[in-house]
Write an enzyme that holds these catalytic residues in place. Structure first.
Site, PDB file in Angstrom:
ATOM      1  N   GLU A 149       0.810  -0.927  -0.014  1.00 11.63           N
ATOM      2  CA  GLU A 149      -0.055   0.014   0.035  1.00 11.63           C
ATOM      3  C   GLU A 149       0.815   1.327   0.013  1.00 11.63           C
ATOM      4  OE1 GLU A 149      -2.795   0.480  -0.836  1.00 11.63           O
ATOM      5  OE2 GLU A 149      -3.966  -1.631  -0.487  1.00 11.63           O
ATOM      6  N   CYS A 302     -13.484   1.699 -14.311  1.00  9.58           N
ATOM      7  CA  CYS A 302     -13.898   3.211 -14.035  1.00  9.58           C
ATOM      8  C   CYS A 302     -12.772   4.098 -14.287  1.00  9.58           C
ATOM      9  CB  CYS A 302     -14.750   3.086 -13.074  1.00  9.58           C
ATOM     10  SG  CYS A 302     -15.658   4.770 -12.985  1.00  9.58           S
ATOM     11  N   CYS A 309     -17.621   1.809 -19.859  1.00  8.83           N
ATOM     12  CA  CYS A 309     -18.953   1.779 -19.577  1.00  8.83           C
ATOM     13  C   CYS A 309     -19.837   0.429 -19.727  1.00  8.83           C
ATOM     14  CB  CYS A 309     -19.651   3.058 -19.830  1.00  8.83           C
ATOM     15  SG  CYS A 309     -18.951   4.480 -19.125  1.00  8.83           S
ATOM     16  N   CYS A 312     -19.318  -2.366 -17.716  1.00 10.49           N
ATOM     17  CA  CYS A 312     -19.093  -2.018 -16.050  1.00 10.49           C
ATOM     18  C   CYS A 312     -20.438  -2.781 -15.463  1.00 10.49           C
ATOM     19  CB  CYS A 312     -19.539  -0.448 -15.990  1.00 10.49           C
ATOM     20  SG  CYS A 312     -19.588  -0.034 -14.063  1.00 10.49           S
ATOM     21  N   CYS A 318     -25.471   3.726 -12.169  1.00  8.55           N
ATOM     22  CA  CYS A 318     -24.557   4.863 -12.463  1.00  8.55           C
ATOM     23  C   CYS A 318     -24.938   5.979 -12.794  1.00  8.55           C
ATOM     24  CB  CYS A 318     -23.475   4.437 -13.486  1.00  8.55           C
ATOM     25  SG  CYS A 318     -22.212   5.785 -13.608  1.00  8.55           S
TER      26      CYS A 318
END
Length: 511
Positions: A149, A302, A309, A312, A318
């Site tokens: 991370e 995204c 899209c 998705c 959305c």
């Protein structure tokens, strides 16, 4: 009485039982103002133009007669803008509704994202497969998640993989990292950029050894005590490694949430954290998988510029995509739909880039067996802290320093370092190298200097000179830096920035 007048009366009469209804009506008006119209525009209405209780017209200024004799027309000024009515003031006091998901939307996002993640997750060296996947027998390692991370901040996954594997081979546990020197840590990190992250990982490992006996804590509050761990990293470690129901909001998550609800503002804010927390609640031991799914969705589907899209899994709820589909003028053009969707969350404000001119000189001494290079360690704070570099000078382009003056300053620096006079004819210009940091763009003039004298004797003189100056409490930058001669082989493992490796490549190619 008309409806607008009745609403005015209710709001003015604070004792009226209808006030609650009016407040609710205002809330609905506000919510309606947030919805997208047929052209895809969203608006935020804070003041409403309702009919006044006083029907009298606004008073006008006296008419002004033109002084021109040929014209008898009169010019009348516009009416003076009145102050806010009591109705408008009452409406403005009501709070704006916070963006939120319905219970059905939360369930939809959770189910669809988790299923998508099980089918499409990337196999990464620090990641354990999601639950209910055929490979999910592995358990996550909190230390690996912590390191990954930190490395992934401002850095792409494809770049991090190689550095992560190298790091874990050299520092497999918190204890090994804590016992290592900072120079050793920087040498493994060299080239990854944002070197403060490496130092904070090192400090964090020492903290965990001292306070938790080398075991990474499992509570967000305790994780936040560790140097270098912020709210996002603490949430990621707690949820992924320990299955805690904690949110983790990064840039990918902000983008996904903003497009789902048509929110503007690319900076992480409290509204994004509240939305993420609402999505991760009641997931029990799946919170880590969900957080990774949300981030993975932002990284693969995204994406900032060309979102996918059509593939998705959240397309049906959305707001940005539905807004594009409701606009008849753009819904048949995929490019226009994408252009509309990428309006959210809006462009981030980038810091102003500073232009710098740098002169770096590779000082080299060759023997029959090897070449050695003079290296200087940078200060412990600031850009590229504690890394090693070739003798360098830097000026901001705003400074009025001409080329000859800058060149003379570089020679003076070399003479101070080597405690010897340097002739201009001894220095070779090897070209210009361009290098970019996030906030600084540098043009580096690269030079080389081949010494004929014994560098060990020169270095001993310089070391003595530094010691004398330190006793005299001198603080001259060039004179108190650490210096050493490094062989070609040693240069490969020395913590040196990508910037300086470009400089060396230029010398080896053109020097």
């Amino acid at each position: 009485m008309k409806s607008s007048e009745w609403i005015d009366w209710c709001l003015l009469d604070r004792s009226s039982p209808a006030l609650l209804f009016c407040s609710f009506a205002r809330l609905n008006l506000n919510l309606g103002a947030r919805r997208m119209d047929a052209n895809g525009h969203t608006t935020s209405i804070r003041r409403y133009s309702l009919r006044k209780l006083n029907p009298d017209p606004e008073p006008a200024l006296p008419a002004v007669t033109s002084k021109r004799k040929s014209s008898k027309r009169k010019r009348t000024s516009l009416p003076i803008k009145s102050e806010l009515t009591s109705t408008e003031k009452s409406l403005s006091l009501l709070p704006e509704p916070e963006p939120s998901f319905t219970e059905d939307e939360i369930k939809y996002v959770q189910d669809n994202l988790l299923q998508w993640y099980r089918d499409n997750f990337r196999i990464l060296p620090w990641r354990s497969p999601p639950k209910h996947n055929s490979l999910s027998s592995q358990s996550p390692d909190a230390y690996k998640i912590w390191v990954s991370e930190i490395m992934l901040q401002q850095t792409q996954v494809s770049v991090v993989i190689e550095y992560f594997n190298r790091w874990m081979k050299r520092f497999p546990t918190v204890a090994v990292l804590a016992e290592s020197s900072l120079e050793d840590v920087n040498s493994i990190w060299a080239g990854l950029g944002y070197y403060r992250r490496a130092r904070m990982l090192h400090d964090g490992a020492r903290f965990v050894m001292d306070k938790y006996n080398g075991i990474v804590p499992d509570e967000v509050s305790k994780l936040l005590e560790i140097p270098g761990i912020g709210t996002y990293t603490a949430g990621a470690i707690a949820s992924i490694a320990f299955k805690k129901q904690s949110a983790a909001v990064d840039g990918n998550v902000v983008r996904v949430l903003s497009r789902l609800l048509c929110l503007n503002g690319s900076t992480v804010s409290s509204k994004h954290w509240k939305l993420a927390e609402s999505l991760v609640c009641d997931l029990e031991d799946l919170s880590g998988d969900f957080n990774q799914a949300l981030m993975e969705h932002g990284a693969l589907i995204c994406v900032p510029r060309l979102p996918k899209c059509k593939s998705c899994c959240l397309q049906n709820i959305c707001g940005a995509y539905k807004g594009a589909m409701q606009n008849a003028s753009i819904r048949d053009s995929e490019d226009e739909v994408i252009k509309f969707v990428t309006r959210f969350p809006g462009k981030s404000v980038k810091a102003k880039v500073r232009e710098e001119i740098v002169s770096s000189c590779v000082v080299k001494y060759s023997t029959e067996h090897e070449s050695r290079y003079l290296m200087i360690q940078r200060p412990s704070n600031g850009l590229l802290a504690n890394l090693w570099e070739f003798p360098s000078l830097c000026v901001d382009t705003k400074e009025n320093t001409n080329a000859d003056e800058f060149y003379d300053r570089m020679i003076s620096m070399l003479e101070t370092l080597l405690n010897d006079s340097i002739e201009k004819s001894m220095i070779t210009h090897c070209g210009v190298v361009k290098h970019k940091f996030s906030h600084i763009h540098q043009s580096i003039n690269v030079y080389s200097l081949h010494l004929k004298t014994d560098p060990d004797a020169t270095l001993r003189k310089h070391t003595q000179r530094v010691a004398d100056k330190e006793r005299n409490k001198s603080s001259t930058f060039e004179e108190i830096q650490s210096t050493k001669w490094v062989s070609s082989k040693g240069l490969k493992t020395l913590p040196v920035s990508t910037q300086m490796r470009k400089v060396l490549d230029s010398v080896l190619k053109n020097g």
